[in-house]
Design a protein around this motif. Structure first.
Motif, PDB file in Angstrom:
ATOM      1  N   ASN A   1      35.339  40.894  29.834  1.00  0.00           N
ATOM      2  CA  ASN A   1      34.455  41.930  30.367  1.00  0.00           C
ATOM      3  C   ASN A   1      32.995  41.485  30.282  1.00  0.00           C
ATOM      4  O   ASN A   1      32.232  41.634  31.234  1.00  0.00           O
ATOM      5  N   THR A   2      32.631  40.912  29.126  1.00  0.00           N
ATOM      6  CA  THR A   2      31.264  40.425  28.950  1.00  0.00           C
ATOM      7  C   THR A   2      31.036  39.157  29.764  1.00  0.00           C
ATOM      8  O   THR A   2      30.012  39.031  30.446  1.00  0.00           O
ATOM      9  N   MET A   3      31.985  38.225  29.724  1.00  0.00           N
ATOM     10  CA  MET A   3      31.794  36.951  30.416  1.00  0.00           C
ATOM     11  C   MET A   3      31.823  37.098  31.947  1.00  0.00           C
ATOM     12  O   MET A   3      31.160  36.331  32.646  1.00  0.00           O
ATOM     13  N   ARG A   4      32.578  38.074  32.435  1.00  0.00           N
ATOM     14  CA  ARG A   4      32.562  38.353  33.882  1.00  0.00           C
ATOM     15  C   ARG A   4      31.323  39.150  34.272  1.00  0.00           C
ATOM     16  O   ARG A   4      31.034  39.335  35.435  1.00  0.00           O
TER      17      ARG A   4
ATOM     18  N   THR B   1      24.221  49.582  39.262  1.00  0.00           N
ATOM     19  CA  THR B   1      24.332  48.130  39.191  1.00  0.00           C
ATOM     20  C   THR B   1      22.978  47.500  38.890  1.00  0.00           C
ATOM     21  O   THR B   1      21.936  48.028  39.260  1.00  0.00           O
ATOM     22  N   MET B   2      23.035  46.400  38.220  1.00  0.00           N
ATOM     23  CA  MET B   2      21.832  45.645  37.869  1.00  0.00           C
ATOM     24  C   MET B   2      21.794  44.394  38.748  1.00  0.00           C
ATOM     25  O   MET B   2      22.711  43.586  38.687  1.00  0.00           O
ATOM     26  N   GLN B   3      20.799  44.262  39.536  1.00  0.00           N
ATOM     27  CA  GLN B   3      20.630  43.058  40.341  1.00  0.00           C
ATOM     28  C   GLN B   3      19.770  42.085  39.543  1.00  0.00           C
ATOM     29  O   GLN B   3      18.596  42.315  39.337  1.00  0.00           O
ATOM     30  N   THR B   4      20.408  41.043  39.079  1.00  0.00           N
ATOM     31  CA  THR B   4      19.708  40.057  38.279  1.00  0.00           C
ATOM     32  C   THR B   4      20.240  38.672  38.619  1.00  0.00           C
ATOM     33  O   THR B   4      21.444  38.518  38.886  1.00  0.00           O
ATOM     34  N   PRO B   5      19.383  37.676  38.608  1.00  0.00           N
ATOM     35  CA  PRO B   5      19.863  36.316  38.865  1.00  0.00           C
ATOM     36  C   PRO B   5      20.836  35.828  37.789  1.00  0.00           C
ATOM     37  O   PRO B   5      21.561  34.866  38.009  1.00  0.00           O
ATOM     38  N   LEU B   6      20.884  36.519  36.658  1.00  0.00           N
ATOM     39  CA  LEU B   6      21.812  36.130  35.596  1.00  0.00           C
ATOM     40  C   LEU B   6      23.265  36.269  36.020  1.00  0.00           C
ATOM     41  O   LEU B   6      24.141  35.629  35.432  1.00  0.00           O
ATOM     42  N   LEU B   7      23.543  37.086  37.018  1.00  0.00           N
ATOM     43  CA  LEU B   7      24.926  37.286  37.470  1.00  0.00           C
ATOM     44  C   LEU B   7      25.579  35.978  37.911  1.00  0.00           C
ATOM     45  O   LEU B   7      26.808  35.885  37.937  1.00  0.00           O
ATOM     46  N   ARG B   8      24.774  34.970  38.230  1.00  0.00           N
ATOM     47  CA  ARG B   8      25.337  33.663  38.601  1.00  0.00           C
ATOM     48  C   ARG B   8      26.068  33.017  37.438  1.00  0.00           C
ATOM     49  O   ARG B   8      26.845  32.093  37.631  1.00  0.00           O
ATOM     50  N   ARG B   9      25.798  33.464  36.238  1.00  0.00           N
ATOM     51  CA  ARG B   9      26.436  32.896  35.043  1.00  0.00           C
ATOM     52  C   ARG B   9      27.833  33.441  34.796  1.00  0.00           C
ATOM     53  O   ARG B   9      28.547  32.936  33.916  1.00  0.00           O
ATOM     54  N   ALA B  10      28.236  34.458  35.502  1.00  0.00           N
ATOM     55  CA  ALA B  10      29.522  35.113  35.255  1.00  0.00           C
ATOM     56  C   ALA B  10      30.674  34.111  35.323  1.00  0.00           C
ATOM     57  O   ALA B  10      30.716  33.251  36.198  1.00  0.00           O
ATOM     58  N   LEU B  11      31.599  34.252  34.365  1.00  0.00           N
ATOM     59  CA  LEU B  11      32.801  33.414  34.327  1.00  0.00           C
ATOM     60  C   LEU B  11      34.027  34.313  34.388  1.00  0.00           C
ATOM     61  O   LEU B  11      34.226  35.155  33.522  1.00  0.00           O
ATOM     62  N   ALA B  12      34.845  34.108  35.395  1.00  0.00           N
ATOM     63  CA  ALA B  12      36.024  34.945  35.581  1.00  0.00           C
ATOM     64  C   ALA B  12      37.305  34.275  35.094  1.00  0.00           C
ATOM     65  O   ALA B  12      38.375  34.866  35.182  1.00  0.00           O
ATOM     66  N   SER B  13      37.223  33.088  34.553  1.00  0.00           N
ATOM     67  CA  SER B  13      38.406  32.328  34.141  1.00  0.00           C
ATOM     68  C   SER B  13      39.063  32.940  32.909  1.00  0.00           C
ATOM     69  O   SER B  13      38.478  32.955  31.812  1.00  0.00           O
ATOM     70  N   LEU B  14      40.288  33.396  33.070  1.00  0.00           N
ATOM     71  CA  LEU B  14      41.054  33.945  31.951  1.00  0.00           C
ATOM     72  C   LEU B  14      41.275  32.874  30.880  1.00  0.00           C
ATOM     73  O   LEU B  14      41.273  33.178  29.682  1.00  0.00           O
ATOM     74  N   THR B  15      41.423  31.642  31.297  1.00  0.00           N
ATOM     75  CA  THR B  15      41.599  30.539  30.344  1.00  0.00           C
ATOM     76  C   THR B  15      40.369  30.386  29.449  1.00  0.00           C
ATOM     77  O   THR B  15      40.492  30.214  28.234  1.00  0.00           O
ATOM     78  N   VAL B  16      39.189  30.490  30.037  1.00  0.00           N
ATOM     79  CA  VAL B  16      37.951  30.394  29.251  1.00  0.00           C
ATOM     80  C   VAL B  16      37.833  31.580  28.313  1.00  0.00           C
ATOM     81  O   VAL B  16      37.434  31.426  27.148  1.00  0.00           O
ATOM     82  N   HIS B  17      38.219  32.766  28.765  1.00  0.00           N
ATOM     83  CA  HIS B  17      38.171  33.959  27.910  1.00  0.00           C
ATOM     84  C   HIS B  17      39.108  33.790  26.714  1.00  0.00           C
ATOM     85  O   HIS B  17      38.744  34.126  25.582  1.00  0.00           O
TER      86      HIS B  17
ATOM     87  N   GLY C   1      26.704  34.031  23.001  1.00  0.00           N
ATOM     88  CA  GLY C   1      27.479  34.190  24.228  1.00  0.00           C
ATOM     89  C   GLY C   1      27.100  35.467  24.952  1.00  0.00           C
ATOM     90  O   GLY C   1      26.923  35.488  26.175  1.00  0.00           O
ATOM     91  N   GLY C   2      26.935  36.537  24.203  1.00  0.00           N
ATOM     92  CA  GLY C   2      26.518  37.807  24.801  1.00  0.00           C
ATOM     93  C   GLY C   2      25.147  37.702  25.432  1.00  0.00           C
ATOM     94  O   GLY C   2      24.912  38.224  26.531  1.00  0.00           O
ATOM     95  N   LEU C   3      24.241  37.009  24.771  1.00  0.00           N
ATOM     96  CA  LEU C   3      22.905  36.824  25.353  1.00  0.00           C
ATOM     97  C   LEU C   3      22.986  36.021  26.647  1.00  0.00           C
ATOM     98  O   LEU C   3      22.303  36.329  27.623  1.00  0.00           O
ATOM     99  N   TRP C   4      23.818  34.984  26.662  1.00  0.00           N
ATOM    100  CA  TRP C   4      23.966  34.165  27.868  1.00  0.00           C
ATOM    101  C   TRP C   4      24.464  35.013  29.034  1.00  0.00           C
ATOM    102  O   TRP C   4      24.022  34.861  30.163  1.00  0.00           O
ATOM    103  N   PHE C   5      25.385  35.935  28.744  1.00  0.00           N
ATOM    104  CA  PHE C   5      25.975  36.761  29.793  1.00  0.00           C
ATOM    105  C   PHE C   5      25.287  38.115  29.938  1.00  0.00           C
ATOM    106  O   PHE C   5      25.827  39.038  30.539  1.00  0.00           O
ATOM    107  N   GLY C   6      24.086  38.238  29.423  1.00  0.00           N
ATOM    108  CA  GLY C   6      23.240  39.404  29.662  1.00  0.00           C
ATOM    109  C   GLY C   6      23.720  40.709  29.062  1.00  0.00           C
ATOM    110  O   GLY C   6      23.480  41.778  29.615  1.00  0.00           O
ATOM    111  N   TYR C   7      24.360  40.651  27.888  1.00  0.00           N
ATOM    112  CA  TYR C   7      24.876  41.917  27.348  1.00  0.00           C
ATOM    113  C   TYR C   7      23.795  42.837  26.815  1.00  0.00           C
ATOM    114  O   TYR C   7      24.041  44.004  26.595  1.00  0.00           O
ATOM    115  N   TRP C   8      22.596  42.333  26.623  1.00  0.00           N
ATOM    116  CA  TRP C   8      21.505  43.210  26.173  1.00  0.00           C
ATOM    117  C   TRP C   8      21.124  44.208  27.261  1.00  0.00           C
ATOM    118  O   TRP C   8      20.522  45.226  26.982  1.00  0.00           O
ATOM    119  N   ILE C   9      21.515  43.938  28.504  1.00  0.00           N
ATOM    120  CA  ILE C   9      21.143  44.815  29.614  1.00  0.00           C
ATOM    121  C   ILE C   9      22.028  46.061  29.661  1.00  0.00           C
ATOM    122  O   ILE C   9      21.536  47.167  29.867  1.00  0.00           O
TER     123      ILE C   9
END
Length: 160
Positions: free
Chosen positions: A42-45, A54-70, A124-132
């Protein structure tokens, strides 16, 4: 009861509580593995940033949807949690058998592993913008890091 003994009792209670907390955290992640993978995913996606409003931020490019990575992320955290729990229980056993001096290396190792998995979650949360959109999760990670630091100083105050 002498003051020194009450300090040792307080340290013993906190060492035991640390070992229990670390064990429960690991057991929870083992027992609810798929739910924990979903929460990490949820955080990584970056799903919370896509929810209304919705938050429009360039950080959304960092999203990872790979279940394997999760899953891999959870396995790393879980390995650190299990190592921390085992070290903490070793420290508790030594504390009650031989005293704090003998237990200290193991308790410090447990706190080191705990700090490592908390920092991984926090960074990891900071990388995926969880502070927002996940402020309470960020606050939880920060509070747990402060708790870890406090225990380190409590256990090591005599030697610092």
């Amino acid at each position: 009861m002498p003051r020194h003994d009450t300090i040792l009792l307080f340290q013993a209670v906190l060492a035991s509580g640390l070992a229990c907390w670390l064990s429960i955290a690991a057991i929870n992640n083992l027992h609810a593995f798929h739910g924990s993978v979903w929460a990490i995913g949820n955080t990584m996606r970056m799903d919370p940033l896509r929810m209304d409003p919705t938050m429009q931020t360039p950080l959304l490019r960092r999203a990872l949807a790979s279940l394997t990575v999760h899953r891999l992320a959870l396995l790393v955290v879980l390995a650190l949690q299990l190592a921390a729990a085992m070290a903490a229980w070793s420290g508790v056993a030594l504390f009650f058998h031989d005293g704090l001096a003998a237990a200290l290396p193991w308790l410090n190792l447990a706190l080191c592993a705990m700090a490592a998995f908390l920092l991984l979650m926090h960074l990891g949360g900071l990388w995926f913008g969880y502070w927002i959109a996940q402020e309470s999760l960020q606050t939880t990670h920060l509070v747990l890091l402060l708790f870890t630091l406090s225990l380190f100083f409590l256990f090591n105050a005599r030697w610092l």
